[in-house]
Design an enzyme around this catalytic site. Structure first.
Site, PDB file in Angstrom:
ATOM      1  N   GLU A 123     -23.801  19.178  -8.777  1.00  0.00           N
ATOM      2  CA  GLU A 123     -23.465  19.437 -10.237  1.00  0.00           C
ATOM      3  C   GLU A 123     -24.971  19.278 -10.665  1.00  0.00           C
ATOM      4  OE1 GLU A 123     -20.429  16.073 -10.619  1.00  0.00           O
ATOM      5  OE2 GLU A 123     -19.339  18.008 -11.661  1.00  0.00           O
ATOM      6  N   GLU A 142     -15.154  16.494  -3.811  1.00  0.00           N
ATOM      7  CA  GLU A 142     -14.265  15.594  -4.379  1.00  0.00           C
ATOM      8  C   GLU A 142     -12.812  15.468  -4.068  1.00  0.00           C
ATOM      9  OE1 GLU A 142     -16.481  17.633  -5.868  1.00  0.00           O
ATOM     10  OE2 GLU A 142     -17.843  16.528  -7.120  1.00  0.00           O
TER      11      GLU A 142
END
Ligand code: NAI
Length: 707
Positions: free
Chosen positions: A109, A129
């Site tokens: 990210e 994740e």
């Protein structure tokens, strides 16, 4: 500036280095450090462009998972990164993210907020994740589809698998693969782009496809997730978030992502998956065997018996590059065993999982034999002959005679006492149980069974070897059925009782599959062969307590030759493709047997009761095992059930599940069952104690497995 983030200049190029060992996690201090560096770049007229990289062995490998585990409520941290990422994107000078090692989770990210990304050839990027029941929480689901396209982003965020630099380049996640030194290459790249366009990922739209295409990609991803990750919520949440990216402006998409991220973060599934993540590391720790206990080198192995298990175990060694002898009784059995192995490898080649050359190399490591002649070379022998004490003892006496001093003598027995087997050799300290699961070359679990005299070095060797063999080893004590099968007994007993009391065969299986089990308990019986348990029960019948109810149906099914899949009939009927078909004859027979045995029948049994009966039977037996010390910790039992018995990872294992339900509730339900069904349901004393002390299984620690 905080020294977690260093700032330096290479003439006109600023170099920001995150230095937060071991994996440069974005823990407190790091985002602040990056923000300060960006501000400095903005205000320094000398600086034309910047490189951001990680010190040590990796870029940013993600968030600190321990932090997630500790959170029970409050504001999630992911959101805290969003403004930082915006400020990087808004920086007036181009920021080049230079990746080596891993850019995972928050790391990717962060990288996506740069204007450009470069990476070394062996770098990996990913949004893993979902493996922890989460989704990216700092704009990952919004930026990745803009860089990589909707289809790739859906795949990466919902499956969680990382990709290498070449693939990342192909999909536009990175802009260049750097050969040679990363810093030098990245600085040169930064110089190339200084003064040029500063593309902001959040403003890009060229990869966001047309509405119709996106809708179908999203639907396909949902279908895949429901099929391949049945019961898991996070993959669907990740898909929802990416769908938002295809429909909403960036800021609104981020808000949707935030909401979904928070829901995941505070969910039972995420807590369970984080428990599993740490559990897999925890099981390697044995309190009385320090980490530095000397392990013996295993350079050559041998396996006795080339049946279902022996053949698979030989493949496990060969797959790890360890030469292995495979001994059988006679030529036909040996040839059959080798033929099975060849067939197995061939099917991997056909599926593209292995090359022909790899298959050849692995086969070359397996030496079939009819004698013990070369056994003296083996550092470890695994016995996998028929299950029978007399035979096992004979084999071990033979092994004792032929094996060199120091060799490990392991047995794959699933029910027999390791100590009884060890009693016939002059070196009982070398004897250990290595209980593989079928198919041995596929199933990840290895129960390592500690005998009374097993030496610490032998245990340490097996625990360490398991990693090389691609297995997860859990140390257990020497009780009947060890941990997994001992618990499986009451679980399958209840499944049968339920059918005998009126539940449908499919209703029982369906309830447990819906709970999340990979397979229903009755189908599992058919797959393993109902005759296996039947033979064992006959051997142990003398130990049964008179007056205590025993299941009747499976013994009767075996008496009429219904052994399960192998005879094309068991609880179900099977067609030639081993496809199960419900069999009304079984229902009628069980009704009749139950009536004869005087078992009260009900018209229907609710799915919730089916689940409670079967799962709490596991839990109650698990509690006894813990209390008796045959498992070190509750998490050890959980890891066994997740890897050997198809228990759903998102429920964390049977003991974690019980903790999640609340032990008081579980205890009360078990007491209810005891009142209805008698002493088989006597609650484990440990369960009662924990309830009285208001504690959980996770809090229970006991001393080492009794030797
Ligand atoms: P199997 O019947 O498929 O194979 C046993 C093989 O051992 C036969 O091929 C037989 O010819 C051979 N054998 C017998 N005596 C021998 C000797 N003296 N020397 C060399 N070979 C000999 O049995 P399976 O299923 O592979 O079971 C083996 C062991 O693994 C048993 O102890 C069983 O309890 C255990 N086990 C089985 C599991 C399963 O799912 N089948 C799972 C976990 C453990």
């Amino acid at each position: 500036m905080d020294n977690l983030v260093r700032f330096a200049k290479d003439n006109d190029i600023a170099v920001i280095t995150i230095d937060n060992p071991p994996v440069n996690a974005l823990s407190p201090g790091v985002p602040e450090g990056i923000a300060e560096a960006i501000a400095q770049i903005d205000s320094d007229p000398e600086v034309k462009a910047a490189v951001l990289m990680g010190a040590g062995r990796t870029f940013v490998a993600g968030a600190d998972i321990r932090e997630f585990g500790k959170l029970t409520s409050g504001k999630p941290r992911g959101a805290g990164l969003l403004p930082l990422l915006l400020s990087i994107e808004n920086c007036t000078k181009p920021v080049v993210m230079a990746i080596h090692g891993m850019a995972f989770g928050g790391g990717l990210e962060l990288a996506m907020a740069g204007h450009y990304r470069v990476a070394v050839a062996d770098a990996q990027v990913g949004q893993p994740e979902v493996k922890l029941g989460l989704i990216p929480g700092a704009g990952g689901t919004q930026r990745l589809p803009r860089l990589a396209g909707v289809v790739k982003a859906l795949e990466m965020c919902s499956e969680g698998k990382p990709i290498g630099a070449a693939e990342a380049l192909k999909f536009g996640i990175i802009d260049r693969v750097i050969e040679g030194d990363l810093l030098t290459g990245a600085v040169a790249f930064a110089r190339e782009v200084s003064g040029k366009l500063k593309p902001k990922t959040r403003e890009r739209s060229e990869k966001l496809g047309a509405a119709e295409q996106n809708a179908s990609a999203v639907e396909t991803a949902r279908e895949n997730a429901r099929k391949k990750q049945r019961g898991f919520h996070a993959p669907l949440a990740a898909i929802d978030a990416i769908e938002a990216a295809t429909k909403l402006p960036f800021e609104e998409g981020c808000r949707v992502e935030q909401k979904l991220f928070s829901e995941c973060l505070f969910s039972d599934q995420s807590k369970a998956l984080i428990h599993v993540f740490f559990g897999e590391r925890e099981v390697a720790k044995i309190p009385d065997i320090p980490k530095d206990t000397a392990a013996l080198p295993i350079r050559r192995a041998a396996v006795v018996g080339a049946g279902t298990m022996g053949g698979g175990i030989a493949m496990v060694f060969a797959n790890a590059g360890i030469p292995v002898l495979l001994k059988e009784l006679d030529q036909p059995a040996l040839e059959q065993g080798m033929a099975n192995i060849r067939k197995n490898y061939s099917s991997s080649v056909q599926r593209g999982r292995m090359t022909q050359a790899e298959m050849g190399a692995r086969l070359a490591l397996i030496t079939p034999t009819l004698s013990y002649d070369k056994f003296a070379d083996a550092d470890m022998v695994v016995e996998a002959v028929f299950e029978g004490m007399t035979l096992k003892k004979q084999v071990f006496q033979e092994l004792d005679r032929v094996c060199k001093p120091g060799a490990i003598l392991a047995t794959n027995t699933s029910t027999l006492s390791i100590d009884a087997i060890a009693s016939v050799v002059v070196r009982p300290d070398a004897v250990i149980g290595t209980h593989f699961f079928s198919p041995a070359n596929i199933m990840r679990l290895l129960e390592v069974v500690r005998g009374k005299e097993t030496s610490k070095n032998v245990i340490a060797t097996c625990m360490q070897l398991s990693k090389k063999l691609g297995k997860i080893a859990v140390l257990v004590g020497n009780c009947r059925g060890f941990v997994g099968n001992r618990m499986f007994g009451p679980y399958r007993r209840e499944a049968q009782f339920l059918v005998e009391e009126g539940a449908g065969v499919e209703a029982v299986d369906r309830a447990l599959v819906e709970f999340g089990m990979a397979m229903g308990p009755l189908s599992t019986g058919d797959l393993a062969g109902l005759d296996v348990g039947w033979r064992i029960r006959k051997e142990y019948r003398h130990l049964e307590k008179p007056g205590v109810r025993q299941p009747v149906a499976e013994d009767r099914l075996c008496e009429i030759g219904r052994f399960g899949q192998k005879t094309q009939a068991g609880w179900y009927r099977y067609d030639e493709n081993r496809h199960a078909v419900p069999d009304p004859e079984v229902t009628a027979l069980v009704r009749k047997w139950s009536a004869e045995a005087g078992i009260a029948q009900r018209q229907q049994i609710p799915a919730a009761e089916i689940v409670d009966r079967c799962i709490y039977a596991l839990v109650n037996e698990g509690a006894r095992i813990l209390e008796e010390g045959f498992a070190l910790r509750a998490v050890d039992i959980d890891i066994i059930y997740l890897n050997g018995y198809g228990f759903p990872a998102y429920r964390g294992g049977p003991m974690w599940y019980a903790d999640t339900v609340g032990l008081k509730k579980v205890y009360e339900r078990i007491c209810e069952f005891r009142d209805q069904h008698g002493e088989l349901w006597e609650p484990a004393p440990l369960l009662r104690q924990l309830v009285e002390a208001n504690e959980s299984f996770a809090q229970f620690h006991k001393e080492p497995i009794p030797a």
